[in-house]
Structures are given as C-alpha cells and as structure tokens.
Design an enzyme around this catalytic site. Structure first.
Site, PDB file in Angstrom:
ATOM      1  CE  LYS A  38      -2.870   0.689   3.445  1.00  0.00           C
ATOM      2  NZ  LYS A  38      -3.844   0.316   4.471  1.00  0.00           N
ATOM      3  CB  VAL A 123      -7.231 -21.780  11.800  1.00  0.00           C
ATOM      4  CG1 VAL A 123      -7.668 -22.308  13.147  1.00  0.00           C
ATOM      5  CG2 VAL A 123      -8.427 -21.192  11.057  1.00  0.00           C
ATOM      6  CG  ASP A 192      -7.437 -13.593  15.627  1.00  0.00           C
ATOM      7  OD1 ASP A 192      -7.184 -13.233  14.460  1.00  0.00           O
ATOM      8  OD2 ASP A 192      -6.902 -14.584  16.164  1.00  0.00           O
ATOM      9  CE  LYS A 196      -6.335 -16.999  14.431  1.00  0.00           C
ATOM     10  NZ  LYS A 196      -5.393 -16.561  15.483  1.00  0.00           N
ATOM     11  N   GLY A 295       3.271 -15.331  14.785  1.00  0.00           N
ATOM     12  CA  GLY A 295       4.671 -14.965  14.579  1.00  0.00           C
ATOM     13  C   GLY A 295       5.111 -15.219  13.144  1.00  0.00           C
TER      14      GLY A 295
HETATM   15  N1  HSE Z   1      -2.983 -12.161  15.905  1.00  0.00           N
HETATM   16  C1  HSE Z   1      -3.049 -13.570  15.680  1.00  0.00           C
HETATM   17  C2  HSE Z   1      -2.754 -14.291  16.976  1.00  0.00           C
HETATM   18  C3  HSE Z   1      -2.061 -13.936  14.620  1.00  0.00           C
HETATM   19  O1  HSE Z   1      -2.226 -13.649  17.894  1.00  0.00           O
HETATM   20  O2  HSE Z   1      -3.060 -15.457  17.095  1.00  0.00           O
HETATM   21  C4  HSE Z   1      -2.173 -15.348  14.136  1.00  0.00           C
HETATM   22  O3  HSE Z   1      -3.444 -15.597  13.588  1.00  0.00           O
END
Ligand code: HSE
Length: 393
Positions: A38, A123, A192, A196, A295
């Site tokens: 971007k 995931v 998040d 997942k 990571g």
């Molecule tokens: N932010 C996500 C976590 C990254 O901490 O699990 C991996 O999906």
C-alpha cells in the site's frame, strides 16, 4: 503444477517471512514475481523492482499462477481474492476475518473457477488444523473442537499468570514480537478467536456459523485478583474457543470465553504464543494438536505448506459441507461462571440462577454460580467492561 509464480499482497511480518524462506529454498520451485504493497515510501528488505502499488500488476500478469494474500484489510483482501479467482489464479490466504465472513461465497467461487483456495495459516499459525479436519478426521464423527487459537492473548495471559506482568506490558511485548493484529482489538476482545472458530466449525462439522452468534468475551476485563483466585484453586486462565455439536439435533454451541483450566490439564501447558486444540471424536476419543500459533516464521510455515501443496493441485475436498448446512445455535442450558467486579454497584447477582459462592472485600468481589446462557449473552453482561467473566470447563 510445475513452476509456481507468486504474486504477493502485503509485505508485513508474514509477507517478509515468506519472501526470506523462498529465497533460501529454491527446491520448492516457487518464486515471488511481484509484491503489491500500500505504502511505497517505506523501505523494505527486498529488491525495489519487486514492489508495486498497483494490484493489476499481479492480477493481469498471466505468468503469476498463485496469489498469496497477506494483508490485514479484510474488505480489500476480499476484492483481491475474487478477482484472482476470476483470473484463474490459485489463492493462499491467512485472513481469518475475511474467510469467516465470506466462507461460502469464496468456496463457491473457487469451485466455479476450478482453482484452489488454501488457508491453513488463517487458523492457529503453524498448527495443521484445517487439513487434519478435512482429510484425517473425515470419517470419524467429531463431537467438539476446543482450545487456544489466539497467540497474542495466550502470550498476555501467560505473562499475567506466571510472571505477574501487567496487561499493558504483556500486550506491548506481544505486539513487538509480531503476534498481534495491526489493531490488537481483534485479538484481545476475542474477535480473532471467533473468526478462527467459525472456520474450524465448518471444516470439523460441515456447518457454517455466523461469527456474530459466537458467545464471546475477550481478556481486557481480567484483573490481578482473578489470577490470584485461579492460583489459589490450582487453575490458570486461558481464552478457550469451543465449538460442539449435538448430533441428535444438529445444533452447534460456539463460545470464546476466558476459562479456568485445571493446571493438570493438557491445555494448561499451552503457554506464550503457542496454540493447542483438542479434537473430540467418537472413535479416537480426544486428540491434541499443538504448536506456535502466531509470529513470522510459524505462520510462514503454514503459508509455505499451502504453496507447496499447490504443486500437486491440492484442494480442500469440503465433503462435510457438501449440503451447505447453516449451523443452528443451541443457546439453552446453564453454564458455571465466575464474575469478578470492583464496585458493589456492579453486583450482578440477579443474572445467576443459582449462586454457589460469593466473595466480598473492600477492593474486589466475585460471584460463582450457574447462569442461563441466554442471560449471559445479554449485552449488558457479556459486553460490560467492568465484569471479569470467566467460565469453568
Ligand atoms: N494475531 C493472531 C494471533 C495472529 O495472535 O493469534 C495469528 O493468527
């Protein structure tokens, strides 16, 4: 597929990881031809001629047969993936929010265009959960999938529980290590994990669930006193994502909740950015998948595994979802819950159907008892930032 020519969208933590690993592994016969970013003004650790800010430099390049999408903007990613499918390109993505929100549409489009759409990295980072649910657990009747699917919150909870670190310091360290999302709200509020969980639920039970229906509470309300209580009782606190199915009714219950986990349980051993998922099934009983969930290199390893699978035209079979069943939610029943709060004015005794334990002091209070899931889900309870809501397993 012989040579894989990759068009990469995004050069953040994972994008750069993929670039480095592909540089070092020519045997994969895969190379990045173009990287679309971007902001052209940032300096990057790759040759300048690889970069462009024009999405068409990838989408209109006929030599590029695989799009690897690693950007955080879910809506922009949605647009890119659809265009890539329509151009006959295979897509590898790590974008859990996008996939959870548009799962059916994306699966339909990949089938229509006869391309592959792989997303193992979306995931649990390096943990091979999707392919296992798709292929290995194809015949065994699964009953539940439960565990830690977010590295950032697990890192924070580990530091708070074991090293008495403050929430803010632990979050900062997780961000610096590249575990957290660009906006860490998605991690710490449990969104998040919910995305997942929706992806896992489709691959485990063949049912699509709406992320909005996941009963979700993040970790931002947890207090030092909650961890003290956990320690006294030989528990630790983990953010547990759980989907279970009632095979009689077909109903699903999906939750993402801070949970007291007995220190002797396998899940209690999952610390820092590691993720761990228990898969409960009729024949094999319970199995456990464990590994780094966030990571640069752990996530890159899952992306690379998908890229590598494309060399032999791998696709998810999605057999369990053949009939495109929507998951109906079972929201009845009672759950054993701990609610902690600082001020007496936040006392929520009235939501409990049965109170087992009440602790009161000058600075902190808690109540433990049974709560009807319907009441727990009410916005003024589950969304109340003053309440530490912790489930018992
Ligand atoms: N932010 C996500 C976590 C990254 O901490 O699990 C991996 O999906």
């Amino acid at each position: 597929m012989k040579k894989i020519n990759i068009g990469l969208f995004g050069f953040g933590v994972v994008g750069e990881g993929i670039y480095k690993v592909l540089e070092e592994k020519p045997q994969l016969n895969a190379a990045i031809k173009k990287i679309v970013i971007k902001d052209a003004s940032k300096s990057r650790n790759a040759p300048a001629e690889l970069f462009s800010t024009n999405v068409d430099d990838i989408l209109n390049d006929e030599e590029i047969n695989v799009v690897v999408e690693l950007i955080s903007d879910a809506e922009a990613a949605h647009d890119i993936i659809i265009k890539a499918f329509n151009k006959g390109k295979h897509v590898v993505s790590a974008n859990k929010k996008l996939i959870a929100d548009h799962h059916e549409e994306l699966l339909d489009l990949q089938a229509k265009n006869n391309v592959s759409f792989l997303y193992e990295a979306s995931v649990c980072g390096s943990v091979p959960i999707i392919r296992n649910l798709e292929e290995y657990f194809d015949n065994d009747l699964l009953n539940y999938v439960s565990g830690i699917v977010n590295g950032t919150t697990n890192y924070i909870l580990t530091k708070m529980a074991n090293e008495n670190e403050s929430y803010q310091d632990a979050l900062k360290a997780a961000q610096e290590s590249g575990f957290a999302e660009a906006d860490p709200t998605a991690d710490v509020e449990g969104f998040d994990s919910a995305s997942k969980l929706a992806i896992i639920t489709l691959h485990a039970f063949g049912k699509k669930i709406d992320v909005q229906n996941v009963i979700r509470k993040g970790v931002t309300s947890l207090k030092v006193e909650d961890f003290k209580y956990a320690k006294e009782k030989n528990y630790t606190i983990k953010l547990i994502a759980n989907s279970k199915i009632n095979h009689q009714t077909g109903e699903i219950t999906s939750t993402v909740l801070p949970t007291f986990v007995d220190l002797n349980k396998t899940i209690a051993l999952v610390n820092n950015e590691y993720n761990g998922v228990l898969i409960g099934s009729s024949l094999s009983d319970e199995q456990f998948l464990y590994g780094k969930g966030a990571g640069r290199f752990p996530t890159s390893s899952a992306v690379l595994s998908d890229i590598s699978a494309l060399r032999y035209d791998y696709k998810y079979s999605i057999r369990k979802y053949e009939n495109k069943e929507e998951g109906t939610f079972n929201e009845t029943g009672k759950k054993r819950i701990y609610i902690g709060f600082e001020n007496q004015t936040d006392d929520v005794s009235n939501v409990f159907d049965e109170i087992e334990e009440r602790y009161q002091s000058k600075n902190y209070n808690h109540i433990i008892g049974l709560i009807d899931i319907e009441k727990l889900k009410k916005e003024e309870i589950i969304e109340n930032p003053k309440l530490s809501i912790i489930a018992f397993e």
